[in-house]
Motif scaffolding. Structure first.
Motif, PDB file in Angstrom:
ATOM      1  N   ALA A 130     -18.089  25.992 -30.283  1.00 36.23           N
ATOM      2  CA  ALA A 130     -17.734  26.667 -31.443  1.00 36.23           C
ATOM      3  C   ALA A 130     -16.551  28.131 -30.778  1.00 36.23           C
ATOM      4  O   ALA A 130     -17.358  28.928 -29.974  1.00 36.23           O
ATOM      5  CB  ALA A 130     -18.469  26.760 -31.658  1.00 36.23           C
ATOM      6  N   VAL A 131     -16.221  28.372 -31.384  1.00 37.69           N
ATOM      7  CA  VAL A 131     -14.796  29.123 -32.014  1.00 37.69           C
ATOM      8  C   VAL A 131     -15.394  30.318 -33.307  1.00 37.69           C
ATOM      9  O   VAL A 131     -15.301  29.793 -34.401  1.00 37.69           O
ATOM     10  CB  VAL A 131     -13.731  29.034 -31.350  1.00 37.69           C
ATOM     11  N   ARG A 132     -15.348  31.055 -32.818  1.00 34.17           N
ATOM     12  CA  ARG A 132     -15.174  32.628 -34.201  1.00 34.17           C
ATOM     13  C   ARG A 132     -14.020  32.455 -34.249  1.00 34.17           C
ATOM     14  O   ARG A 132     -13.207  33.045 -33.140  1.00 34.17           O
ATOM     15  CB  ARG A 132     -16.488  33.316 -33.838  1.00 34.17           C
ATOM     16  N   MET A 133     -13.364  33.168 -35.427  1.00 31.66           N
ATOM     17  CA  MET A 133     -11.830  32.692 -35.832  1.00 31.66           C
ATOM     18  C   MET A 133     -11.372  34.625 -36.652  1.00 31.66           C
ATOM     19  O   MET A 133     -12.282  34.655 -37.744  1.00 31.66           O
ATOM     20  CB  MET A 133     -10.868  31.982 -35.960  1.00 31.66           C
ATOM     21  N   TYR A 134     -10.975  35.603 -37.040  1.00 36.38           N
ATOM     22  CA  TYR A 134     -10.567  35.759 -37.482  1.00 36.38           C
ATOM     23  C   TYR A 134      -9.422  36.083 -38.695  1.00 36.38           C
ATOM     24  O   TYR A 134      -8.025  36.661 -37.418  1.00 36.38           O
ATOM     25  CB  TYR A 134     -11.159  37.930 -37.550  1.00 36.38           C
ATOM     26  N   SER A 135      -9.054  36.197 -39.451  1.00 40.94           N
ATOM     27  CA  SER A 135      -7.519  36.351 -39.735  1.00 40.94           C
ATOM     28  C   SER A 135      -7.565  37.409 -41.031  1.00 40.94           C
ATOM     29  O   SER A 135      -8.249  37.325 -41.609  1.00 40.94           O
ATOM     30  CB  SER A 135      -7.675  34.842 -40.591  1.00 40.94           C
ATOM     31  N   THR A 136      -6.422  37.476 -40.811  1.00 40.79           N
ATOM     32  CA  THR A 136      -5.108  38.611 -41.522  1.00 40.79           C
ATOM     33  C   THR A 136      -4.064  38.835 -41.696  1.00 40.79           C
ATOM     34  O   THR A 136      -3.513  37.970 -40.641  1.00 40.79           O
ATOM     35  CB  THR A 136      -6.223  40.228 -41.411  1.00 40.79           C
ATOM     36  N   THR A 137      -3.415  39.158 -42.744  1.00 43.16           N
ATOM     37  CA  THR A 137      -2.120  39.169 -42.479  1.00 43.16           C
ATOM     38  C   THR A 137      -1.245  40.549 -42.745  1.00 43.16           C
ATOM     39  O   THR A 137      -1.558  41.779 -42.916  1.00 43.16           O
ATOM     40  CB  THR A 137      -1.168  38.796 -44.087  1.00 43.16           C
ATOM     41  N   VAL A 138       0.031  41.069 -41.931  1.00 43.35           N
ATOM     42  CA  VAL A 138       1.212  41.606 -42.177  1.00 43.35           C
ATOM     43  C   VAL A 138       2.365  41.777 -42.765  1.00 43.35           C
ATOM     44  O   VAL A 138       2.851  40.841 -42.295  1.00 43.35           O
ATOM     45  CB  VAL A 138       0.873  41.841 -40.070  1.00 43.35           C
ATOM     46  N   ALA A 139       2.141  42.862 -43.457  1.00 43.71           N
ATOM     47  CA  ALA A 139       3.531  43.041 -43.886  1.00 43.71           C
ATOM     48  C   ALA A 139       4.551  43.915 -43.715  1.00 43.71           C
ATOM     49  O   ALA A 139       4.401  44.748 -43.898  1.00 43.71           O
ATOM     50  CB  ALA A 139       3.596  42.374 -45.715  1.00 43.71           C
ATOM     51  N   SER A 140       5.517  42.820 -43.182  1.00 41.29           N
ATOM     52  CA  SER A 140       6.430  44.206 -42.087  1.00 41.29           C
ATOM     53  C   SER A 140       8.120  44.659 -43.074  1.00 41.29           C
ATOM     54  O   SER A 140       7.944  44.014 -44.747  1.00 41.29           O
ATOM     55  CB  SER A 140       7.350  43.687 -40.923  1.00 41.29           C
ATOM     56  N   PRO A 141       7.994  45.722 -42.647  1.00 46.81           N
ATOM     57  CA  PRO A 141       8.843  46.711 -44.158  1.00 46.81           C
ATOM     58  C   PRO A 141      10.770  45.184 -44.215  1.00 46.81           C
ATOM     59  O   PRO A 141      10.400  45.396 -45.617  1.00 46.81           O
ATOM     60  CB  PRO A 141       8.844  47.919 -43.701  1.00 46.81           C
ATOM     61  N   GLU A 142      11.009  44.860 -43.401  1.00 46.91           N
ATOM     62  CA  GLU A 142      12.231  44.413 -43.449  1.00 46.91           C
ATOM     63  C   GLU A 142      12.057  42.808 -43.394  1.00 46.91           C
ATOM     64  O   GLU A 142      12.870  41.659 -43.463  1.00 46.91           O
ATOM     65  CB  GLU A 142      13.371  44.754 -42.163  1.00 46.91           C
ATOM     66  N   GLY A 143      11.025  42.276 -42.453  1.00 48.01           N
ATOM     67  CA  GLY A 143      10.866  41.171 -42.161  1.00 48.01           C
ATOM     68  C   GLY A 143       9.573  39.982 -42.777  1.00 48.01           C
ATOM     69  O   GLY A 143       8.900  40.299 -44.315  1.00 48.01           O
ATOM     70  N   PRO A 144       9.699  38.517 -42.213  1.00 42.98           N
ATOM     71  CA  PRO A 144       8.820  37.952 -43.574  1.00 42.98           C
ATOM     72  C   PRO A 144       7.111  38.268 -42.926  1.00 42.98           C
ATOM     73  O   PRO A 144       6.677  39.298 -42.107  1.00 42.98           O
ATOM     74  CB  PRO A 144       8.570  36.590 -43.074  1.00 42.98           C
ATOM     75  N   ARG A 145       5.947  37.532 -43.790  1.00 41.75           N
ATOM     76  CA  ARG A 145       4.382  38.138 -43.804  1.00 41.75           C
ATOM     77  C   ARG A 145       4.245  37.185 -42.424  1.00 41.75           C
ATOM     78  O   ARG A 145       4.381  35.776 -42.488  1.00 41.75           O
ATOM     79  CB  ARG A 145       3.782  37.834 -44.679  1.00 41.75           C
ATOM     80  N   CYS A 146       3.488  38.221 -41.234  1.00 39.94           N
ATOM     81  CA  CYS A 146       2.952  37.527 -40.629  1.00 39.94           C
ATOM     82  C   CYS A 146       1.053  37.075 -40.364  1.00 39.94           C
ATOM     83  O   CYS A 146       1.120  38.578 -41.406  1.00 39.94           O
ATOM     84  CB  CYS A 146       3.383  38.596 -38.938  1.00 39.94           C
ATOM     85  N   VAL A 147       0.697  36.521 -39.875  1.00 39.54           N
ATOM     86  CA  VAL A 147      -0.561  35.797 -39.547  1.00 39.54           C
ATOM     87  C   VAL A 147      -0.939  36.458 -38.138  1.00 39.54           C
ATOM     88  O   VAL A 147      -0.143  35.997 -37.579  1.00 39.54           O
ATOM     89  CB  VAL A 147      -0.436  34.139 -39.934  1.00 39.54           C
ATOM     90  N   VAL A 148      -2.170  37.237 -38.125  1.00 40.35           N
ATOM     91  CA  VAL A 148      -2.839  37.507 -37.034  1.00 40.35           C
ATOM     92  C   VAL A 148      -4.149  36.545 -37.051  1.00 40.35           C
ATOM     93  O   VAL A 148      -4.562  36.410 -38.186  1.00 40.35           O
ATOM     94  CB  VAL A 148      -2.797  39.240 -36.798  1.00 40.35           C
ATOM     95  N   LEU A 149      -4.059  35.993 -36.192  1.00 44.34           N
ATOM     96  CA  LEU A 149      -5.204  35.665 -35.546  1.00 44.34           C
ATOM     97  C   LEU A 149      -5.878  35.390 -34.516  1.00 44.34           C
ATOM     98  O   LEU A 149      -5.472  35.567 -33.671  1.00 44.34           O
ATOM     99  CB  LEU A 149      -5.002  33.486 -35.709  1.00 44.34           C
ATOM    100  N   VAL A 150      -7.602  36.443 -34.852  1.00 45.38           N
ATOM    101  CA  VAL A 150      -7.942  36.745 -33.319  1.00 45.38           C
ATOM    102  C   VAL A 150      -9.066  36.179 -33.566  1.00 45.38           C
ATOM    103  O   VAL A 150      -9.829  36.059 -34.243  1.00 45.38           O
ATOM    104  CB  VAL A 150      -8.100  38.393 -34.025  1.00 45.38           C
TER     105      VAL A 150
END
Length: 470
Positions: A130-150
């Motif tokens: 089993a794997v536990r994952m936390y996800s969130t998004t980061v919106a940079s000022p000039e680039g696209p939004r990124c998904v952070v999966l830890v």
């Protein structure tokens, strides 16, 4: 319908086992839930902290999708399993930490990215458990939004939880079986004194009511039960003794007039007699028949009073008027014995009672007082109110009653002086009947007497039954 017989031991064991089973089930469910929750959530705070650290590194440049070598080095130093993806038309992978491939599922996370919500936790089955994952998004000022999966491996949580489940499924029934066995043994041990009491109680019969059950040394429920049973046996013994005395006394009282009648008939038939002698014999027989009938009537009254089958026709009764009428009716009897019958101070009281039986009670009390008051003596009737009772008092100036015998005055066929009582023609039932009538009306009769100073019989009738007191 046939009812199956179940012992109290079985019932107690069933209830005990049911309660223990319910407790074990709830305890097992709570334990499994707590362990399951702990397995799933013990990495959550660490994953959230790592996600914040990754977001801070990504925001060092205006475009989070284009990482500088320094950013890559810093992400690698976090010692976390990180996967960065770009949200947009390309959905390209930005960064993958070392060792993450060992915990990802075979098909990867590409099909899941669209369903992942920001700032949320999820659990999935990876390559090594089993794997536990936390996800969130980061919106940079000039680039696209990124998904952070830890993410982090939960280890063999599935196997651990499965082991826990099987452990509970095996230990809970075993514990319940042990509890039921111990409960059955304890119930038998606790109920053993009851079986002993039951066995001893079966041996006590009407012929040996003098026996008593052994009282336990502890003042517990069984001790109180044993004391109660002993008290009940004592009451039964007294009742049987009273019944035997009553039967013997009744037989004796009835035997006397029957013997007299038998003797009179034998004498009359012994030889030819004239009409006058036969008439005298018949008169003597009639007197004994009347006496026998009176005894039988009294016995029937007492039997009906004891069984509660004596009907009462209650109506308002003026006690002072009743006392005056009884005094007038018994006046001739008192005069014949040289006794003065007087009515003393009387309050005007009205009670709801059966006038017929109250009159009989007074007749018996007055008749008893006249019989045991010598010539030129005096009998006085009074009425008074005291607390919640109307008191009818009948006082005489006879020889009095010894204190040792006062407690037995109201026993059936009891006489203070047998010879004197037979001279007066009494069978020893008058006072017992008077007491029975008083108790039928919720009252009582008590005696106050001193030798050489006379006696006073007081009938207490509760005021609760009165319709008016003037």
């Amino acid at each position: 319908m046939i009812r199956r017989r179940r012992s109290l031991r079985f019932v107690l064991t069933s209830w005990y086992s049911g309660v223990v089973g319910a407790v074990l089930f709830v305890w097992g469910a709570l334990l499994y839930g707590a362990v399951h929750y702990q397995y799933l959530h013990h990495h959550d705070e660490g994953l959230r902290a790592d996600a914040r650290a990754v977001s801070a590194i990504l925001l060092l440049r205006p475009d989070c999708s284009k990482l500088a070598p320094a950013q890559v080095e810093r992400l690698a130093l976090l010692n976390s399993r990180i996967l960065l993806r770009e949200l947009g038309r390309g959905e390209e992978e930005i960064f993958r930490s070392s060792g993450i491939a060992r915990i990802l599922p075979a098909e990867g996370l590409a099909p899941r990215i669209a369903d992942i919500e920001a700032d949320s936790f999820s659990t999935f089955e990876g390559r090594a458990g089993a794997v536990r994952m936390y996800s969130t998004t980061v919106a940079s000022p000039e680039g696209p939004r990124c998904v952070v999966l830890v993410m982090d491996s939960l280890g063999h949580v599935t196997e651990a939880l499965s082991t826990l489940r099987w452990s509970l499924l095996l230990t809970v029934p075993l514990a319940l079986l042990v509890a039921a066995t111990v409960g059955y043994w304890l119930a038998g041990r606790a109920l053993r004194p009851v079986d002993e009491i039951t066995s001893l109680a079966r041996k006590i019969e009407a012929t040996n009511l003098s026996q008593r059950l052994p009282v336990p040394s502890l003042d517990d429920e069984l001790g109180r039960l044993t004391n109660t049973l002993n008290q009940m046996i004592a009451r039964l013994e007294e009742s049987f003794s009273s019944m035997r005395r009553f039967t013997a006394d009744a037989s004796h009282e009835l035997r006397t007039p029957l013997t007299i009648m038998h003797t009179a008939i034998d004498v009359a038939l012994g030889r030819e007699r004239n009409a006058t002698e036969y008439r005298q014999t018949l008169a003597a027989l009639l007197e004994e028949v009347i006496r026998t009938s009176r005894i039988v009537d009294d016995l029937m009254f007492l039997a009906r009073a004891d069984s509660g089958n004596l009907p009462l026709q209650k109506e308002p009764v003026q006690l002072d008027v009743l006392v005056s009428e009884v005094a007038v009716s018994m006046g001739s009897v008192a005069s014949a014995r040289g006794v003065s019958l007087e009515v003393g101070a009387s309050a005007s009281i009205s009670l709801v009672a059966d006038e017929r039986w109250l009159r009989q009670m007074l007749y018996n009390l007055v008749d008893n007082a006249i019989k045991f008051t010598g010539p030129e003596g005096r009998v006085e009737l009074t009425i008074e109110l005291q607390n919640d009772a109307a008191i009818l008092s009948v006082s005489d100036c006879g020889a009095g009653i010894p204190e040792s015998q006062q407690a037995r005055l109201f026993e059936r066929f009891y006489r203070v002086d047998d010879a004197r009582s037979r001279d007066t023609g009494g069978a020893g039932l008058g006072l017992a009947i008077a007491l029975g009538i008083a108790r039928l009306h919720g009252g009582d009769i008590r005696v106050e007497s001193r030798q050489g100073q006379g006696s006073t019989f007081k009938a207490y009738l509760p005021r609760a039954s009165s319709t008016g007191v003037h």
